[in-house]
Design a protein around this motif. Structure first.
Motif, mmCIF file in Angstrom:
data_model
loop_
_atom_site.group_PDB
_atom_site.id
_atom_site.type_symbol
_atom_site.label_atom_id
_atom_site.label_comp_id
_atom_site.label_asym_id
_atom_site.label_seq_id
_atom_site.Cartn_x
_atom_site.Cartn_y
_atom_site.Cartn_z
ATOM 1 N N GLY A 1 -82.037 -76.998 -41.390
ATOM 2 C CA GLY A 1 -82.696 -75.730 -41.194
ATOM 3 C C GLY A 1 -83.538 -75.748 -39.941
ATOM 4 N N GLN A 2 -83.708 -76.894 -39.397
ATOM 5 C CA GLN A 2 -84.440 -76.945 -38.137
ATOM 6 C C GLN A 2 -83.886 -78.084 -37.308
ATOM 7 O OE1 GLN A 2 -88.476 -75.893 -39.259
ATOM 8 N NE2 GLN A 2 -88.960 -76.736 -37.271
ATOM 9 N N LEU A 3 -82.620 -77.967 -37.030
ATOM 10 C CA LEU A 3 -81.950 -79.036 -36.292
ATOM 11 C C LEU A 3 -82.416 -78.962 -34.850
ATOM 12 C CD1 LEU A 3 -78.334 -78.309 -37.553
ATOM 13 C CD2 LEU A 3 -79.986 -79.810 -38.578
ATOM 14 N N ALA A 4 -83.675 -79.289 -34.665
ATOM 15 C CA ALA A 4 -84.251 -79.089 -33.340
ATOM 16 C C ALA A 4 -83.922 -80.261 -32.432
ATOM 17 C CB ALA A 4 -85.756 -78.909 -33.472
ATOM 18 N N GLY A 5 -82.645 -80.404 -32.150
ATOM 19 C CA GLY A 5 -82.211 -81.573 -31.397
ATOM 20 C C GLY A 5 -82.363 -81.409 -29.902
ATOM 21 N N LYS A 6 -81.921 -82.398 -29.204
ATOM 22 C CA LYS A 6 -82.043 -82.350 -27.756
ATOM 23 C C LYS A 6 -80.972 -81.450 -27.171
ATOM 24 C CE LYS A 6 -83.437 -87.142 -28.029
ATOM 25 N NZ LYS A 6 -82.830 -87.431 -29.344
ATOM 26 N N GLU A 7 -79.745 -81.606 -27.693
ATOM 27 C CA GLU A 7 -78.637 -80.841 -27.134
ATOM 28 C C GLU A 7 -78.453 -79.504 -27.832
ATOM 29 O OE1 GLU A 7 -78.533 -83.882 -28.068
ATOM 30 O OE2 GLU A 7 -77.902 -85.113 -26.377
ATOM 31 N N ALA A 8 -78.859 -79.460 -29.081
ATOM 32 C CA ALA A 8 -78.618 -78.237 -29.837
ATOM 33 C C ALA A 8 -79.854 -77.932 -30.663
ATOM 34 C CB ALA A 8 -77.408 -78.434 -30.749
ATOM 35 N N ASN B 1 -59.531 -84.437 -34.627
ATOM 36 C CA ASN B 1 -60.446 -85.277 -35.393
ATOM 37 C C ASN B 1 -61.824 -85.197 -34.743
ATOM 38 O OD1 ASN B 1 -61.384 -87.315 -37.157
ATOM 39 N ND2 ASN B 1 -61.155 -88.802 -35.485
ATOM 40 N N LEU B 2 -62.844 -85.058 -35.550
ATOM 41 C CA LEU B 2 -64.212 -85.081 -35.001
ATOM 42 C C LEU B 2 -64.882 -86.398 -35.358
ATOM 43 C CD1 LEU B 2 -66.029 -81.645 -35.586
ATOM 44 C CD2 LEU B 2 -65.054 -82.560 -33.482
ATOM 45 N N GLU B 3 -65.435 -87.028 -34.370
ATOM 46 C CA GLU B 3 -66.273 -88.206 -34.593
ATOM 47 C C GLU B 3 -67.627 -87.885 -33.965
ATOM 48 O OE1 GLU B 3 -65.685 -90.863 -36.244
ATOM 49 O OE2 GLU B 3 -63.505 -90.808 -36.470
ATOM 50 N N PRO B 4 -68.724 -88.261 -34.611
ATOM 51 C CA PRO B 4 -70.010 -87.962 -33.987
ATOM 52 C C PRO B 4 -70.192 -88.726 -32.676
ATOM 53 C CG PRO B 4 -70.315 -89.164 -36.058
ATOM 54 C CD PRO B 4 -68.853 -88.899 -35.921
ATOM 55 N N ALA B 5 -70.639 -88.010 -31.653
ATOM 56 C CA ALA B 5 -70.921 -88.669 -30.372
ATOM 57 C C ALA B 5 -72.249 -89.397 -30.456
ATOM 58 C CB ALA B 5 -70.965 -87.627 -29.259
ATOM 59 N N LEU B 6 -73.084 -88.962 -31.395
ATOM 60 C CA LEU B 6 -74.410 -89.565 -31.533
ATOM 61 C C LEU B 6 -74.828 -89.459 -32.999
ATOM 62 C CD1 LEU B 6 -76.859 -90.530 -29.688
ATOM 63 C CD2 LEU B 6 -77.689 -88.199 -29.894
ATOM 64 N N ASP C 1 -64.094 -78.253 -26.201
ATOM 65 C CA ASP C 1 -64.424 -77.459 -25.010
ATOM 66 C C ASP C 1 -65.794 -77.839 -24.427
ATOM 67 O OD1 ASP C 1 -66.131 -76.476 -26.930
ATOM 68 O OD2 ASP C 1 -65.432 -74.409 -26.833
ATOM 69 N N GLY C 2 -66.374 -78.941 -24.917
ATOM 70 C CA GLY C 2 -67.628 -79.410 -24.335
ATOM 71 C C GLY C 2 -68.877 -78.935 -25.064
ATOM 72 N N HIS C 3 -68.743 -77.928 -25.931
ATOM 73 C CA HIS C 3 -69.902 -77.498 -26.720
ATOM 74 C C HIS C 3 -70.287 -78.584 -27.717
ATOM 75 C CE1 HIS C 3 -70.356 -73.521 -25.172
ATOM 76 N NE2 HIS C 3 -69.155 -73.124 -25.528
ATOM 77 N N ALA C 4 -71.508 -78.484 -28.230
ATOM 78 C CA ALA C 4 -71.970 -79.471 -29.210
ATOM 79 C C ALA C 4 -72.509 -78.760 -30.445
ATOM 80 C CB ALA C 4 -73.069 -80.336 -28.600
ATOM 81 N N LYS D 1 -72.818 -68.894 -28.675
ATOM 82 C CA LYS D 1 -71.762 -69.395 -27.765
ATOM 83 C C LYS D 1 -70.383 -69.039 -28.308
ATOM 84 C CE LYS D 1 -74.771 -71.792 -25.206
ATOM 85 N NZ LYS D 1 -75.762 -70.893 -24.649
ATOM 86 N N ARG D 2 -70.094 -69.509 -29.505
ATOM 87 C CA ARG D 2 -68.807 -69.140 -30.111
ATOM 88 C C ARG D 2 -68.771 -69.528 -31.589
ATOM 89 N NH1 ARG D 2 -65.239 -73.311 -31.190
ATOM 90 N NH2 ARG D 2 -65.332 -75.181 -29.905
ATOM 91 N N ASN D 3 -67.782 -68.954 -32.276
ATOM 92 C CA ASN D 3 -67.549 -69.326 -33.667
ATOM 93 C C ASN D 3 -66.881 -70.691 -33.740
ATOM 94 O OD1 ASN D 3 -68.477 -67.035 -35.021
ATOM 95 N ND2 ASN D 3 -66.551 -65.945 -34.680
#
Ligand code: SF4
Length: 355
Positions: free
Chosen positions: A340-347, A70-75, A92-95, A132-134
């Motif tokens: 189209g420009q998810l210029a976030g902090k983590e990703a 299950n995925l829940e948004p961390a933020l 695996d820790g990726h975001a 990083k990965r698919n």
């Protein structure tokens, strides 16, 4: 259980036929597979315990044989225009990020298909992350199901665009399986017109996409000449504009459907009248509509926002030559969540705008 040694399949990585095989192998009747699929997609179960129409014994057997991630948004960041950026932390820790965009009477979700991207588009923040990965099908569906839970009751999630992080046609197997879950009667049964796959021009993937799915197609074009596109989008060095056009002319579009072309206007780079004229020439023969998006500069970007006059003039030139051209506004700019420009902090992010 340690996931590195856990060989149990994720249920949402499986086609309906494979869910049926699994259910039969557990000694259950075929209709039980239909029930499991209903729990997975219509009800969006996040835990085996929620599958209350199945006997406790069957639920236990199922949980021993398969996993249910299950995925829940961390933020969740909410923009002043109501757009929400969802950040998901993967096992695996990726975001990855998705963007949930409220419209008048429905919501649209921009989903990611990869962690990072290998396509290297010059204007894209995701490209700076590298690849990083698919994502696996259940990770794509996890974004969708989480967004469906979050969408406002009066604006249900009806539209999906594969325009987040990653090139969908570079992860075609997982994307096709997820498309099956989105469009199929066993799954979310969404409208073919409302699920859009956007590619940067991975020509080799187009026949397999068309064969597997009737979803709508968008192409992130951004340049009307090979010289310029080679510079902006390295994918063009592998598949030129001529090769792309040939593949699109052969794409099996239904009679009333068009291909959406996204064109990010970069100030002084691809927004001049000669670019509009070349774009009109290149589009000849294609059933097309064009979405124009003024580039929204991100930190470290070498490109500038075009002037409003340049955007208006570019659109005017297309319309004059009978090309359908809409100017799309980036949504959620104050939280860097414009699809189209998810210029976030983590990703960071990706293709372009709404089809
Ligand atoms: S625009 Fe899309 S294809 Fe290009 S680098 Fe960004 S995510 Fe990848």
């Amino acid at each position: 259980m340690n996931t590195t040694t856990d060989k149990r399949p994720e249920l949402r990585d499986l086609s309906p036929a494979r869910v049926q095989d699994l259910v039969l192998a557990l000694g259950e009747k075929p209709y039980r597979a239909r029930q499991v699929l209903q729990w997975l997609y219509q009800h969006g179960a996040t835990d085996f315990a929620q599958m209350t129409s199945l006997s406790k014994g069957f639920r236990e057997k199922l949980a021993q044989a398969a996993r249910l991630a299950n995925l829940e948004p961390a933020l969740v960041e909410t923009s002043s225009d109501g757009t929400r950026k969802l950040l998901f932390k993967l096992a695996d820790g990726h975001a990855v990020e998705s963007v949930l965009i409220p419209e008048e009477e429905h919501s649209t979700l921009c989903v990611s298909s990869q962690v990072g991207c290998r396509m290297g588009c010059a204007f894209c923040r995701t490209a700076t992350l590298g690849f990083k990965r698919n994502l696996r099908p259940h990770e794509i569906m996890g974004q969708v199901l989480a967004a469906r839970r979050l969408a406002d009751a009066d604006r249900p999630l009806t539209n999906i665009v594969f325009m987040g992080m990653g090139e969908p046609l570079d992860n075609l197997e997982a994307v096709n399986l997820a498309l099956g879950h989105l469009l199929g009667s066993h799954g979310l049964a969404m409208s073919q017109r409302k699920v859009t796959v956007s590619t940067s021009g991975v020509v080799a993937g187009l026949p397999a996409l068309a064969a597997a799915s009737p979803a709508a197609l968008a192409v992130s074009l951004n340049a009307p000449t090979d010289e310029l596109r080679d510079r902006l989008m390295p994918v063009n060095r592998r598949w030129s504009l001529a090769a792309l056009k040939q593949a699109l002319l052969a794409y099996p579009l239904k009679p009333t459907r068009r291909i959406t072309f996204e064109y990010v206007l970069l100030g002084g780079v691809n927004d001049q009248p000669e670019h509009a004229a070349a774009l009109v020439r290149w589009l000849q023969g294609l059933r097309a509509k064009v979405n124009l998006i003024a580039f929204n500069p991100h930190e470290g970007s070498e490109f500038a926002r075009p002037s409003d006059q340049a955007v208006e003039a570019f659109q005017g030139l297309l319309i004059e030559r009978h090309v359908t051209a809409l100017v799309r506004q980036s949504r959620g700019q104050d939280i860097s969540a414009a699809c189209g420009q998810l210029a976030g902090k983590e990703a960071g992010g990706a293709h372009v705008t709404l089809p």
